[in-house]
Design a protein around this motif. Structure first.
Motif, PDB file in Angstrom:
ATOM      1  N   ASP A  73      -3.717   0.970  -2.961  1.00  0.00           N
ATOM      2  CA  ASP A  73      -3.234  -0.161  -1.907  1.00  0.00           C
ATOM      3  C   ASP A  73      -3.559  -0.838  -4.088  1.00  0.00           C
ATOM      4  OD1 ASP A  73      -5.941  -0.244  -0.069  1.00  0.00           O
ATOM      5  OD2 ASP A  73      -3.920  -0.389  -0.062  1.00  0.00           O
ATOM      6  N   PRO A  74      -3.020  -1.667  -4.714  1.00  0.00           N
ATOM      7  CA  PRO A  74      -2.048  -1.601  -6.195  1.00  0.00           C
ATOM      8  C   PRO A  74      -2.785  -2.929  -6.168  1.00  0.00           C
ATOM      9  CG  PRO A  74      -0.643  -0.287  -5.287  1.00  0.00           C
ATOM     10  CD  PRO A  74      -0.967  -0.526  -4.429  1.00  0.00           C
ATOM     11  N   LEU A  75      -2.961  -3.775  -5.217  1.00  0.00           N
ATOM     12  CA  LEU A  75      -3.882  -5.309  -5.031  1.00  0.00           C
ATOM     13  C   LEU A  75      -4.433  -4.961  -5.289  1.00  0.00           C
ATOM     14  CD1 LEU A  75      -0.592  -7.408  -3.895  1.00  0.00           C
ATOM     15  CD2 LEU A  75      -0.856  -6.460  -6.040  1.00  0.00           C
ATOM     16  N   ARG A  76      -5.444  -3.701  -4.162  1.00  0.00           N
ATOM     17  CA  ARG A  76      -6.908  -4.098  -4.890  1.00  0.00           C
ATOM     18  C   ARG A  76      -7.881  -4.189  -5.639  1.00  0.00           C
ATOM     19  NH1 ARG A  76     -10.438   0.077  -2.187  1.00  0.00           N
ATOM     20  NH2 ARG A  76      -9.822   2.248  -3.957  1.00  0.00           N
ATOM     21  N   GLY A  77      -7.097  -3.997  -7.091  1.00  0.00           N
ATOM     22  CA  GLY A  77      -8.083  -3.604  -8.067  1.00  0.00           C
ATOM     23  C   GLY A  77      -7.785  -2.514  -9.142  1.00  0.00           C
ATOM     24  N   GLU A  78      -8.989  -2.831  -9.852  1.00  0.00           N
ATOM     25  CA  GLU A  78      -8.399  -1.128 -10.795  1.00  0.00           C
ATOM     26  C   GLU A  78      -8.257   0.343 -10.063  1.00  0.00           C
ATOM     27  OE1 GLU A  78      -9.112  -2.552 -15.744  1.00  0.00           O
ATOM     28  OE2 GLU A  78      -9.706  -0.455 -14.380  1.00  0.00           O
ATOM     29  N   VAL A  86       4.568   7.366   1.975  1.00  0.00           N
ATOM     30  CA  VAL A  86       4.797   5.982   2.937  1.00  0.00           C
ATOM     31  C   VAL A  86       4.261   5.009   1.936  1.00  0.00           C
ATOM     32  CG1 VAL A  86       4.226   5.268   4.979  1.00  0.00           C
ATOM     33  CG2 VAL A  86       4.629   7.730   5.214  1.00  0.00           C
ATOM     34  N   ALA A  87       4.982   3.885   2.343  1.00  0.00           N
ATOM     35  CA  ALA A  87       4.675   2.529   1.793  1.00  0.00           C
ATOM     36  C   ALA A  87       4.825   1.174   2.481  1.00  0.00           C
ATOM     37  CB  ALA A  87       5.669   2.052   0.693  1.00  0.00           C
ATOM     38  N   VAL A  88       4.166   0.636   2.736  1.00  0.00           N
ATOM     39  CA  VAL A  88       3.711  -0.779   3.070  1.00  0.00           C
ATOM     40  C   VAL A  88       3.924  -1.679   2.644  1.00  0.00           C
ATOM     41  CG1 VAL A  88       2.306  -1.817   5.419  1.00  0.00           C
ATOM     42  CG2 VAL A  88       2.711   0.613   5.277  1.00  0.00           C
ATOM     43  N   VAL A  89       4.952  -2.570   3.201  1.00  0.00           N
ATOM     44  CA  VAL A  89       4.748  -3.333   2.367  1.00  0.00           C
ATOM     45  C   VAL A  89       5.333  -5.267   2.151  1.00  0.00           C
ATOM     46  CG1 VAL A  89       6.945  -5.018   0.320  1.00  0.00           C
ATOM     47  CG2 VAL A  89       6.059  -2.147   0.222  1.00  0.00           C
ATOM     48  N   ARG A 131       0.889  -0.061 -10.143  1.00  0.00           N
ATOM     49  CA  ARG A 131       1.113  -1.326 -10.708  1.00  0.00           C
ATOM     50  C   ARG A 131       2.241  -1.270 -11.606  1.00  0.00           C
ATOM     51  NH1 ARG A 131      -4.170  -2.733  -9.385  1.00  0.00           N
ATOM     52  NH2 ARG A 131      -5.051  -1.725 -10.665  1.00  0.00           N
ATOM     53  N   ALA A 132       2.431  -0.559 -12.694  1.00  0.00           N
ATOM     54  CA  ALA A 132       3.718  -1.030 -13.809  1.00  0.00           C
ATOM     55  C   ALA A 132       4.747  -0.333 -13.157  1.00  0.00           C
ATOM     56  CB  ALA A 132       3.380   0.433 -15.349  1.00  0.00           C
ATOM     57  N   HIS A 168       0.936  -1.583  -0.167  1.00  0.00           N
ATOM     58  CA  HIS A 168       0.333  -0.150   0.104  1.00  0.00           C
ATOM     59  C   HIS A 168       0.493   1.383   0.035  1.00  0.00           C
ATOM     60  CE1 HIS A 168      -2.864  -2.943   2.144  1.00  0.00           C
ATOM     61  NE2 HIS A 168      -2.031  -3.200   2.515  1.00  0.00           N
ATOM     62  N   VAL A 169       0.654   2.333  -0.401  1.00  0.00           N
ATOM     63  CA  VAL A 169       1.246   3.823  -0.690  1.00  0.00           C
ATOM     64  C   VAL A 169       0.018   4.760  -0.127  1.00  0.00           C
ATOM     65  CG1 VAL A 169       3.152   5.243  -1.953  1.00  0.00           C
ATOM     66  CG2 VAL A 169       2.528   2.471  -2.389  1.00  0.00           C
ATOM     67  N   TRP A 170       0.958   5.407   0.418  1.00  0.00           N
ATOM     68  CA  TRP A 170       0.389   7.304   0.114  1.00  0.00           C
ATOM     69  C   TRP A 170       0.320   7.903   0.762  1.00  0.00           C
ATOM     70  CZ3 TRP A 170      -0.756   3.230   4.363  1.00  0.00           C
ATOM     71  CH2 TRP A 170       0.051   3.728   6.100  1.00  0.00           C
ATOM     72  N   SER A 171       0.310   8.956   0.301  1.00  0.00           N
ATOM     73  CA  SER A 171       0.213  10.512   0.133  1.00  0.00           C
ATOM     74  C   SER A 171       0.720  11.490   0.693  1.00  0.00           C
ATOM     75  CB  SER A 171       1.459  10.804  -1.510  1.00  0.00           C
ATOM     76  OG  SER A 171       1.703   9.884  -2.489  1.00  0.00           O
TER      77      SER A 171
END
Lengths: 531, 531
Positions: B413-418, A422-425, A509-510, A409-412
């Motif tokens: 949340d890039p893994l969430r969906g589009e 912040v990225a949570v990985v 995603r890319a 997840h990332v939020w800005s």
């Protein structure tokens, strides 16, 4: 330089920092120019026209700071115009500033087309001759080498040849030894260049002739070539052909071209080897796009795509190459694309399994997978890291993933400050799961930092690599489908740099896809001791 | 087409879809090719070499679906090679597939350089002549128009002129009327092209000669020109010069060049007007970078930067332009940069205040602000929306901000969906504050949607505009400073498209800046009734 086996010596006059800087999107800071005049020593003995002190305060600053003004190798030239209409040269601010620059050589341009004298200078034909003659004489009296640039000469010679020649004569009367004939608007044909050059040679016999042309009809290189064949011994141009409108004659093309004829000595063989890296350096210095299709120095210049071409090249290099790319510091590339024949794929697979054969079924499998991915937006030509990962998988050398990304997840908060994201990985390596939060400057930087931090404890090599470039391209959704985003990342490990790619409708995603390939590739490069 | 005032008719043979597709990064889907053959009717009567049915299944698919195969205007050509060594033509898979394509015209290439016959085909000189002669004859017997491409002709003519001419003779014996001479490796000089063309004309008198050259020495256009002057009447090339390695002869350059000599009829004046938009269309179709420095059609081709040039141009267009840009569907641009003189800035300011004068102090203020911003990474040349906002502010026409962005956050949340990203945006318009949450595909899309949604209730014009392009460039931090990100956004409103720019170390902040300029500019355009 030596007169080598009867070859004619041709002098290079590099106006990248002056005329090149007039190109759209081209810009050199004072620091850039100082760096440049150091680096250009790679090219040997040449003139570098560095700016117009007087027109541009930043150029005055450059001449003040330039320690190379007395260098025997690189002759720094100050550029400017003749004195103004109705002005005596010793009162001319332009000429006095040129002298104050400290440059040993000064190039001044003057009008040689009556249209310009009438409509731009708005003076008489006689007065124009006076300012040419007296400006040249004045600068020579002050002990400088003086080049006279006959602006718009070829247009002037076409419309009023007598007057154009009078302008040259005026410069010669002033004492100029070098006359530079300019196709300033770039509209002349080769035969017109030859006619103009020959006329000046025959009627006025100047000691040296230079040629300065523009590329508005795609003929700048050809025009410079025919000028040299007609007796010019100084070629003016810019690296990568930067310059006003369509640019100047491209030195990156012209120098190897003249050298390859076997008739001219332009640079040493050692300097020729540096043409490719030097051309790239110039583009990077000014952050300009580099035309990869450029002759000699472009990344595509010796890149072979069609299966039949690759097949032939591997039998005999002369079949599809006009010269050895190594001679200009470039290299042959075999491209992998949807047009790749098995020869292309095989050539690359052999790097990992040297005894591989063309009829091995894995060759066709790899080829088909690549064509399909290319079809959906991938472009492996710029992402050899991703390509090689694909090939390693097809060879069965990378069947077990080295790690798994379970979630991210990332939020800005962009208004928060620099480290606004912040990225949570969450990753899994073997049996162990690690979750990490990391800050970054923007979402992609946060994600990159997060992934590396999470994985570095398992793969220490990640700490030695870094992301050095990040390119995003939105591929048009004009065909009724949604736009997709292609991200290419360049990663450096030691002295190597390679690209990886990600394609998605979503920029994060890319980016993640390209980042993960970069990480996988770095880990692979780190494992393999022979690299 | 008419023989206009004694001009010689030159036929265009467009190999963009075949040889152009062999360029690095160039790719045409079947749908792309079908769209292309419709659109190319803009150019009038010409040949379009559309692919190699037989080598490429996608090309077979194209020929099956192409409804233009019987078009009188656009002649679709199928391309391939001669039959194989030791093979009779009527058993040749290659030739049979060419016939099956349904194309009325077929172009086949054959070797005319003994080196290729020996090292690539690995056969005798005689057998090569046989396969040329019999392949041509066979296709002609089936009722097709047949062009013979003499591959590597000029290299062959240099090393073994007798044999090279024998290969042409073999094709003529087979019945070919059109012979295309190819400089396949791109290494020939203009005089060598002239010599080869003249020899073929004099010794063999073919009905029609074509020229097909590559740009490996930067001479493709010049070589095509001299070939035409030596008697060739068919020019082969690609739009934007796409193609293998350094590309083919650039039709976007060659066609206007030939037309401007006044000696040749290549396209109608109406078609010439479409050269610029058509060249851009081709680049967009294949998502290739467009070289803006290109002669005639590039965005920079008639872009003037130096203050002195602008000053002169505004007095008389001929002073710094070799032709009227409108004749090729292009336009003059006055650039604003750190080299802008007051003339550049004034020209643009006059669009907003038509009686403005050069000595108005606001001109210098605007000029200095622009130079400073350019110095820190802005590039207004690609972002005229942002530039005009700056100028409007300097004119005092935009003193009160139309809205204020109080805060914004984005998370993904890039893994969430589009729709994986959410933006929360807080804006203030007048006395009213609005906070909105919006979803999007990636953080930039979410932010763009959020800003528009929040502001659309106050400024309904925002619902009519859309973001059509998004470009990110990371500017190198090589000078010891951190890398900065430059984002340029293109926005469409009705028929207009313009760019806006943002520069920051952070991709989201840079994107937000460009988005806000786009929104401000859209609102301004919506207010001003005369637009």
């Amino acid at each position: 330089m030596n007169r080598d086996q009867g070859k004619k010596k041709i002098t290079i006059y590099d106006t990248t920092l002056r005329d090149g800087a007039q190109g759209e999107g081209i810009h050199f800071s004072t620091q850039d120019k100082l760096s440049y005049v150091n680096r250009i020593e790679d090219m040997g003995n040449l003139y570098v026209e560095a700016g117009w002190p007087g027109a541009n305060p930043r150029d005055e600053e450059f001449f003040q700071q330039c320690t190379k003004l007395q260098s025997p190798l690189v002759n720094i030239v100050a550029f400017g115009s003749t004195c103004k209409v109705s002005e005596p040269p010793d009162k001319s601010d332009i000429l006095l500033k040129l002298l104050a620059s400290g440059a040993k050589t000064i190039a001044i341009f003057g009008k040689s087309w009556d249209l310009h004298v009438r409509d731009v200078l708005r003076t008489t034909l006689e007065e124009n001759l006076r300012i040419i003659r007296e400006s040249v004489a004045f600068l020579l009296q002050q002990g400088r080498e003086v080049f006279f640039d006959a602006e718009h000469f070829f247009d002037g010679f076409k419309e009023n040849p007598e007057y154009a020649l009078k302008c040259i004569a005026a410069a010669l009367e002033g004492g100029a030894k070098t006359i530079v004939l300019c196709d300033t608007n770039g509209g002349s044909l080769p035969e017109e260049i030859a006619a103009g050059v020959s006329a000046v040679k025959q009627e006025l016999s100047p000691q040296e002739l230079g040629i300065h042309v523009h590329n508005d009809r795609g003929l700048a290189v050809a025009n410079s070539l025919i000028a040299v064949e007609s007796g010019v011994t100084q070629i003016q141009g810019t690296w990568n052909g930067f310059g006003e409108r369509c640019g100047n004659a491209n030195l990156s093309t012209l120098i190897p071209l003249l050298q390859l004829t076997g008739k001219y000595e332009v640079v040493s063989d050692a300097a020729l080897l540096k043409i490719t890296p030097f051309s790239r350096y110039v583009a990077e210095l000014t952050n300009a796009p580099f035309d990869e299709k450029q002759p000699f120095v472009g990344r595509s210049a010796f890149a072979h795509k069609a299966g039949m071409h690759v097949d032939a090249i591997l039998k005999n290099q002369r079949t599809f190459e006009h010269m050895d790319p190594a001679d200009v510091g470039n290299e042959r590339r075999i491209l992998i694309s949807d047009q790749a024949g098995k020869a292309n794929i095989l050539e690359r697979l052999c790097r990992f399994e040297s005894d591989m054969r063309k009829d091995d079924p894995r060759v066709e499998i790899a080829m088909n997978e690549i064509k399909e991915l290319e079809h959906s937006g991938f472009q492996f030509e710029a992402a050899e890291g991703s390509l090689d990962l694909l090939l390693l998988r097809s060879l069965g050398k990378l069947t077990t993933p080295m790690f798994e990304v379970l979630d991210y997840h990332v939020w800005s908060d962009p208004l928060r400050g620099e480290l606004d994201s912040v990225a949570v990985v969450k990753v899994k390596v073997g049996e162990e799961t690690v979750q990490i939060a990391s800050e970054g400057n923007g979402p992609v930087n946060a994600l990159d930092t997060g992934l590396r931090q999470a994985l570095a404890k398992f793969f220490p090599i990640l700490e030695e690599s870094e992301l050095v470039n990040y390119k995003v391209r939105v591929l048009d959704g004009a065909h009724g489908t949604e736009a997709i985003v292609r991200v290419i990342i360049d990663t450096r490990l030691g002295n190597d740099v390679w690209g990886t790619i990600g394609v998605s409708k979503n920029i994060l995603r890319a980016s993640a896809q390209a980042l993960l390939d970069a990480i996988n590739w770095t880990i692979w490069m780190g494992r393999d001791a022979s690299h």
